[in-house]
Enzyme design. Sequence first.
Site, mmCIF file in Angstrom:
data_model
loop_
_atom_site.group_PDB
_atom_site.id
_atom_site.type_symbol
_atom_site.label_atom_id
_atom_site.label_comp_id
_atom_site.label_asym_id
_atom_site.label_seq_id
_atom_site.Cartn_x
_atom_site.Cartn_y
_atom_site.Cartn_z
ATOM 1 N N LYS A 174 -14.062 -33.264 -15.900
ATOM 2 C CA LYS A 174 -15.155 -32.794 -16.743
ATOM 3 C C LYS A 174 -16.423 -32.591 -15.908
ATOM 4 C CE LYS A 174 -17.708 -34.281 -20.859
ATOM 5 N NZ LYS A 174 -17.791 -35.276 -21.937
ATOM 6 N N GLY A 232 -14.104 -37.712 -22.439
ATOM 7 C CA GLY A 232 -12.950 -37.727 -21.539
ATOM 8 C C GLY A 232 -11.678 -38.215 -22.214
ATOM 9 N N ARG A 233 -11.766 -39.366 -22.867
ATOM 10 C CA ARG A 233 -10.548 -39.954 -23.459
ATOM 11 C C ARG A 233 -10.139 -39.259 -24.744
ATOM 12 N NH1 ARG A 233 -14.811 -43.181 -23.117
ATOM 13 N NH2 ARG A 233 -15.798 -44.033 -24.976
ATOM 14 N N GLU A 235 -12.606 -40.043 -7.058
ATOM 15 C CA GLU A 235 -11.147 -40.032 -6.883
ATOM 16 C C GLU A 235 -10.606 -38.603 -6.916
ATOM 17 O OE1 GLU A 235 -12.826 -41.967 -8.932
ATOM 18 O OE2 GLU A 235 -11.917 -43.968 -9.122
ATOM 19 N N GLU A 257 -11.842 -48.513 -23.977
ATOM 20 C CA GLU A 257 -13.053 -47.885 -23.429
ATOM 21 C C GLU A 257 -13.971 -47.465 -24.580
ATOM 22 O OE1 GLU A 257 -12.686 -44.330 -20.941
ATOM 23 O OE2 GLU A 257 -14.005 -45.266 -19.477
ATOM 24 N N LYS A 288 -18.817 -48.326 -10.134
ATOM 25 C CA LYS A 288 -18.785 -47.072 -9.346
ATOM 26 C C LYS A 288 -19.967 -47.026 -8.390
ATOM 27 C CE LYS A 288 -17.316 -43.975 -12.997
ATOM 28 N NZ LYS A 288 -17.662 -42.726 -13.642
ATOM 29 N N HIS A 345 13.317 -57.991 -23.449
ATOM 30 C CA HIS A 345 13.915 -58.836 -22.416
ATOM 31 C C HIS A 345 12.860 -59.417 -21.498
ATOM 32 C CE1 HIS A 345 18.051 -57.698 -23.539
ATOM 33 N NE2 HIS A 345 17.392 -56.646 -24.022
HETATM 34 C C1 G6Q Z 1 -13.309 -41.185 -20.509
HETATM 35 C C2 G6Q Z 1 -14.088 -41.621 -19.371
HETATM 36 C C3 G6Q Z 1 -13.404 -41.500 -18.029
HETATM 37 C C4 G6Q Z 1 -13.353 -40.088 -17.465
HETATM 38 C C5 G6Q Z 1 -12.962 -40.152 -15.998
HETATM 39 C C6 G6Q Z 1 -12.829 -38.798 -15.375
HETATM 40 O O1 G6Q Z 1 -13.695 -41.161 -21.634
HETATM 41 O O2 G6Q Z 1 -15.301 -41.013 -19.387
HETATM 42 O O3 G6Q Z 1 -12.090 -42.009 -18.036
HETATM 43 O O4 G6Q Z 1 -12.465 -39.300 -18.190
HETATM 44 O O5 G6Q Z 1 -13.916 -40.917 -15.300
HETATM 45 O O6 G6Q Z 1 -14.013 -38.097 -15.453
HETATM 46 P P1 G6Q Z 1 -14.076 -36.578 -15.044
HETATM 47 O O7 G6Q Z 1 -13.218 -35.818 -15.977
HETATM 48 O O8 G6Q Z 1 -15.525 -36.191 -15.146
HETATM 49 O O9 G6Q Z 1 -13.558 -36.496 -13.636
#
Ligand code: G6Q
Length: 551
Positions: free
Chosen positions: A215, A276-277, A221, A362, A513, A393
Amino acid sequence: MNSTNESTNSGPVSGLLAWAEVQEHYDRVRESHLRELFADDPARVERMTLDVVGIHADLSKHRIDEASLSSLIELAEQRDLRTRIDEMFTGVHINTTENRAVLHTALRLPRGESLIVDGVDVAAQVHAVLDQMGSFADRVRSGEWTGSTGKPIRAVVNIGIGGSDLGPVMAYRALRHVSKRDVQFRFVSNIDGTDIVESTHDLDAAETLFIVSSKTFTTQETITNAESARSWLLAQLGSDADVAKHFVAVSTNADAVQSFGIDTKNMFGFWDWVGGRYSMDSAIGLSLMLAVGPDAFEDMLAGFHAMDEHFRYADFDGNLPVLMGLLGVWYRDFFNYQTQVVLPYEQYLDRFPAYLQQLTMESNGKSVTHDGTPVGVDTSAIWWGEPGTNGQHSFYQLLHQGTSISPADFIMFVQPVNDIGDHHDKLIANVLAQANVMAFGRNDDELRAAGTAEDLVEHKVMPGDRPSTTLMLDRLTPYALGTLISLYEHVVFTQGVIWGVDSFDQWGVELGKAMAGQLLPALSADDVPDLSGFDSSTAHLAMRYRQLRGR
Ligand code: G6Q
């Protein structure tokens, strides 16, 4: 107690009159074993079973009766859940700490509908991107889109993390049976170099397409993995290879996409009102669409939308996300159960618990309400789970006889995707058995009557009274998957409203972070770094790492 009847979503929920009433019901109901609740009410199963957009939901094995459930619904009324739902669906900025609308429900509005938010028809925007994704997916899937050497794409690697990874990988794994099997799909998320190395080591770069999903397009990462992917590609194809044929982006940040070197005509956009989620059904789902095709993706969106409509319009006493959300509050805050386990009896849903961990924890792992005051009660349970029967199990021992109680969501499908031998009947026998034993157990009299040796009776007692929901669906289709994901999104929403938290921010992940950003140069610097700003433990570990890496 400072009780009030006024509807409010700010300030501690425990101040509401309904909260005190729920407490009174809890004090009464906690004395009744599920065996008694069933014995006292022959119509219980019928009354507590709902059929909602293809989900047959049995809520009867919950430690609740009609009166206590009504008090929870009254709590939702007093918390003004109905207004909050309307606000979400119409684009009010309910993500208050980021001053954003929360409109993932607009991502699945049917074609032709419109939703004007801040003067813009967001539904039209959504369908424009879906069309762009669809035509790209068709080109890749048909072989018309080729890599730089003219070969068709045989491997798609999604690079993203968190919300830009967990949804796509979960849904891809869930729908592998309707995916294009002659293309490999891989998902790289971890900054650990092993992830990108293991995900690409056997691929032919000439046939590989990377989707960089971020986003913000600034996530450490994802950008690091994308850079390594580009180096890997150029190492195989030569430095003059046409990278644009092998990289597309999903992002809201066109400038950053361009400066990475991806052609913005191969960028698929979304908007700041998609968290994001909550984004797997936006362009973040591009890898999924490449796997299953635009039609199946559309079916999934229809499933999401059907559950959205149910959540938006159904009365609370027949509203599945509302009822499941309230049951979660009931257990977390009154019974003090600390975890919630999700047990899909469907191998294709193997990543569903991991996906739900982010969605739930989250969103509602918060300690203050919208106005910054302490929530005053416990918020999100710890969510966890594994597909059945594997868990039986290992950790089910604790579910049945441990001292911690975890309410369970059992998810099952009537029709097997892979109908071989009697696997499916055995699978279903197991899920029904587990829910039965959790609820009703075995007492010492029954064990003795069955001839159990006296010295083992206490070891074999199964206390029961451990609650569960059973969700029975017909078959794991794209539509069914959409209904399930949307169901849990709205469970989370309901709980967030009750607790009065902002379910759409995530400030708790920021400090770690920033700290990693400060430590990174210290780990790699040539000169001995100044770590005096860190605690002695962190400084010691950083120095030992440097020393053992020969720095
Ligand atoms: C979700 C969070 C988080 C996010 C990641 C990736 O609700 O905000 O998990 O999706 O940190 O972020 P980007 O899509 O900006 O790389």
